[in-house]
Design a protein around this motif. Structure first.
Motif, PDB file in Angstrom:
ATOM      1  N   THR A 316      35.691  39.032  37.809  1.00 16.55           N
ATOM      2  CA  THR A 316      36.205  40.340  38.225  1.00 16.55           C
ATOM      3  C   THR A 316      35.856  40.573  39.686  1.00 16.55           C
ATOM      4  O   THR A 316      34.724  40.297  40.103  1.00 16.55           O
ATOM      5  N   ALA A 317      36.835  41.076  40.452  1.00 13.29           N
ATOM      6  CA  ALA A 317      36.582  41.467  41.845  1.00 13.29           C
ATOM      7  C   ALA A 317      36.445  42.982  41.885  1.00 13.29           C
ATOM      8  O   ALA A 317      37.388  43.707  41.570  1.00 13.29           O
ATOM      9  N   GLU A 318      35.268  43.461  42.234  1.00  8.16           N
ATOM     10  CA  GLU A 318      35.014  44.896  42.316  1.00  8.16           C
ATOM     11  C   GLU A 318      34.875  45.293  43.781  1.00  8.16           C
ATOM     12  O   GLU A 318      34.216  44.605  44.562  1.00  8.16           O
ATOM     13  N   GLY A 319      35.517  46.426  44.137  1.00  2.63           N
ATOM     14  CA  GLY A 319      35.554  46.829  45.534  1.00  2.63           C
ATOM     15  C   GLY A 319      34.804  48.111  45.808  1.00  2.63           C
ATOM     16  O   GLY A 319      34.575  48.929  44.915  1.00  2.63           O
ATOM     17  N   THR A 320      34.438  48.296  47.058  1.00  6.62           N
ATOM     18  CA  THR A 320      33.885  49.547  47.569  1.00  6.62           C
ATOM     19  C   THR A 320      34.576  49.858  48.886  1.00  6.62           C
ATOM     20  O   THR A 320      35.034  48.960  49.593  1.00  6.62           O
ATOM     21  N   ALA A 329      37.450  47.594  39.458  1.00  4.84           N
ATOM     22  CA  ALA A 329      38.127  46.301  39.460  1.00  4.84           C
ATOM     23  C   ALA A 329      39.364  46.345  40.350  1.00  4.84           C
ATOM     24  O   ALA A 329      40.125  47.310  40.333  1.00  4.84           O
ATOM     25  N   ILE A 330      39.538  45.292  41.139  1.00  2.32           N
ATOM     26  CA  ILE A 330      40.645  45.182  42.082  1.00  2.32           C
ATOM     27  C   ILE A 330      41.535  44.011  41.662  1.00  2.32           C
ATOM     28  O   ILE A 330      41.044  42.965  41.240  1.00  2.32           O
ATOM     29  N   SER A 331      42.828  44.189  41.773  1.00  5.09           N
ATOM     30  CA  SER A 331      43.769  43.087  41.508  1.00  5.09           C
ATOM     31  C   SER A 331      43.814  42.187  42.739  1.00  5.09           C
ATOM     32  O   SER A 331      44.711  42.290  43.581  1.00  5.09           O
ATOM     33  N   ALA A 332      42.814  41.324  42.834  1.00  4.42           N
ATOM     34  CA  ALA A 332      42.665  40.485  44.021  1.00  4.42           C
ATOM     35  C   ALA A 332      43.487  39.203  43.898  1.00  4.42           C
ATOM     36  O   ALA A 332      43.967  38.845  42.819  1.00  4.42           O
ATOM     37  N   GLN A 333      43.603  38.507  45.018  1.00  2.02           N
ATOM     38  CA  GLN A 333      44.181  37.168  45.039  1.00  2.02           C
ATOM     39  C   GLN A 333      43.030  36.167  44.965  1.00  2.02           C
ATOM     40  O   GLN A 333      42.067  36.265  45.727  1.00  2.02           O
ATOM     41  N   TRP A 334      43.147  35.191  44.058  1.00  6.27           N
ATOM     42  CA  TRP A 334      42.052  34.271  43.780  1.00  6.27           C
ATOM     43  C   TRP A 334      42.381  32.867  44.286  1.00  6.27           C
ATOM     44  O   TRP A 334      43.539  32.455  44.300  1.00  6.27           O
ATOM     45  N   SER A 335      41.314  32.136  44.667  1.00  7.04           N
ATOM     46  CA  SER A 335      41.473  30.737  45.059  1.00  7.04           C
ATOM     47  C   SER A 335      40.135  30.027  44.886  1.00  7.04           C
ATOM     48  O   SER A 335      39.073  30.666  44.841  1.00  7.04           O
ATOM     49  N   THR A 336      40.177  28.682  44.758  1.00  2.00           N
ATOM     50  CA  THR A 336      38.960  27.871  44.676  1.00  2.00           C
ATOM     51  C   THR A 336      38.967  26.846  45.791  1.00  2.00           C
ATOM     52  O   THR A 336      40.028  26.449  46.295  1.00  2.00           O
TER      53      THR A 336
END
Length: 489
Positions: A316-320, A329-336
């Motif tokens: 989960t990506a959580e933002g401030t 929770a933020i609908s982020a873009q993910w990568s590895t």
């Protein structure tokens, strides 16, 4: 009427010419009077209508008597007012006062009369009236305009209105929410008229914002305007105001001119109060919501950042925002960083494929963050099950213990044939008397066997329970050793 009279007269004259009856006639036996216009427009300079006399003799011959008149065929005209007035010159009639007149033609002792209507058509002046020259702000007032020509005839025409204060519509209805002097002008053609109205203030009754509720984004500036009203809800001039904020679950800064900026999410109450009267105030409840994310953090449900080959982990990506307000929770873009070690889905599920270390990155707008994850190898773990406890041996997975072969002692302990020798060997007994004598060796061996079996059962059951509660991933390759009936393979 104008068109009809003109057409009828023209047709009559044409008929006279075509039938050859325009020649001199014998003794006149009758006359008829015609006008090319009816109604007649009132004017001093322009004829409203022209009259024609048709004379007829005993043979039915007709002749139009029009200027220039011959000496023996010169008609005379008389105007008798009904409720209007007009004047004649030659055969031309000029309307004056609106209304009706009777025009009579006299020729050779015969007469003929027609009735004409005089109308006013050219605006000369306008009369403006109203029920009052003073009106309260927010209340309407009807003005009336009457247009007259130069003879005092009312003219039915369209007028236009303008005002220097408030508004006035096409029917003359005036309205102003502000106090002051209103200069009203009405126009009809070249005629104009002006009218002055005084708009007076109503008494201030209450203050109010546009809405009692407002949502503000943290970090954004908002200007709040309180308006003043009378008891009927009409706007009145706003007095000098003093602004304040009551901090509640949120926090906001403000200026003396009514500008507010939120800092901490929650609610605050913004108030405008009249400096002259503490009982005159207005409030608005402001809900402050987070600004867009400026910082992200990658989290897992159990705060674990290690996983095994073939397993998955939901991230989960959580933002401030810039003020530290949590956004969730933020609908982020993910990568590895290495898809050979792990891949990640668009909704943040990390799938481990091979052992190693991988960097996972989450991005939203201008905010980005990364976290390192370790992928561990997937192994199979086994423990011994005493003979007869289960139908057949089965593997028990235990991540903390890696057993590759059974101990010599436990394996021998499962062989009841060699139990006595094994016990004697362990105890180091060689005599034939006492606790370690040959006579007692069998009993001691049996006791040790029972103890070993109890320990093995307890250990195996505990490990199995632990694995059931937290099972490891499936083995990547088959084990190299399997127990069979308690003996070494």
């Amino acid at each position: 009427m104008n068109g009809f009279n003109r057409i009828a007269l023209t047709a009559l004259l044409a008929l006279i010419v075509l039938t050859g009856q325009a020649a001199a006639i014998d003794a006149i036996t009758s006359i008829s009077l015609y006008s090319d216009h009816n109604p007649v427009e009132a004017s001093d300079s322009t004829a409203g209508a022209r009259l024609t006399v048709i004379a007829t003799d005993a043979s039915g011959n007709s002749q139009a008597i029009i200027p220039p008149y011959s000496e023996n065929l010169t008609p005379s005209f008389q105007i008798t007012p009904i409720n209007g007035s007009a004047r004649m010159w030659s055969n031309e009639i000029y309307g004056q006062r609106a209304g009706q007149v009777i025009v009579t033609a006299l020729l050779s002792g015969f007469s003929s009369s027609i009735t004409l209507t005089v109308t006013g058509t050219i605006p000369n002046y306008i009369s403006l009236t109203s029920s009052s020259k003073t009106v309260l702000a927010g209340e309407g007032l009807q003005l009336n305009a009457t247009v007259y020509d130069s003879f005092g005839n009312s003219v039915d025409t369209t007028v236009s209105w303008t005002t220097t204060l408030g508004s006035i519509n096409s029917t003359g209805y005036f309205l102003s929410n502000s106090a002051g002097s209103a200069g009203i002008t009405v126009r009809a053609g070249e005629a104009t008229a002006t009218y002055n109205l005084t708009v007076t203030e109503r008494e201030l009754d209450h203050l109010a914002f546009g809405s009692p509720l407002f949502t503000a984004r943290a970090g954004q500036y908002y200007t709040f305007v309180a308006q003043a009203f009378d008891e009927y809800g009409n706007n009145v001039p706003t007095p000098a105001l003093r602004y304040s904020v009551r901090q509640e679950s949120g926090y906001a800064d403000f200026t003396t001119t009514g500008i507010l900026v939120g800092r901490k999410t929650g609610t605050v109450t913004f108030q405008a109060q009249a400096e002259s009267d503490a009982n005159l105030y207005a409030t608005v409840l402001v809900t402050i919501i987070p600004d867009r994310p400026s910082k992200l953090e990658i989290t897992t449900r159990n705060s674990k950042y290690k996983l095994y080959e073939g397993s998955g982990l939901s991230l989960t990506a959580e933002g401030t925002d810039q003020y530290g307000n949590p956004i969730g929770a933020i609908s982020a873009q993910w990568s590895t960083s290495d898809s050979n070690v792990a891949t990640i889905t668009s909704d943040g599920v990390l799938h481990a494929t091979n052992r190693g270390t991988v960097i996972v990155t989450a991005t939203y707008d201008v905010a980005t963050t990364s976290r390192s994850f370790t992928v561990l190898p997937s192994n199979s773990y086994y423990a011994l099950v005493p003979p007869g406890t289960l139908d057949k041996p089965r593997p028990i997975y235990a991540p903390a213990v890696n057993v590759t072969a059974p101990s010599t002692f436990v394996a021998n302990a499962f062989n009841t044939t060699n139990a006595t020798a094994a016990a004697a060997t362990v105890l180091g007994a060689s005599g034939s008397t006492g606790l370690f004598s040959a006579q007692n060796a069998a009993w001691l061996g049996a006791l040790l066997i029972l103890i070993a079996v109890a320990i093995a059962i307890s250990y195996g059951y505990g490990k199995e329970q632990a694995i059931q509660e937290n099972p490891p991933p499936a083995p990547a390759r088959p084990p190299t050793w399997k127990p069979t009936d308690g003996n070494n393979a």
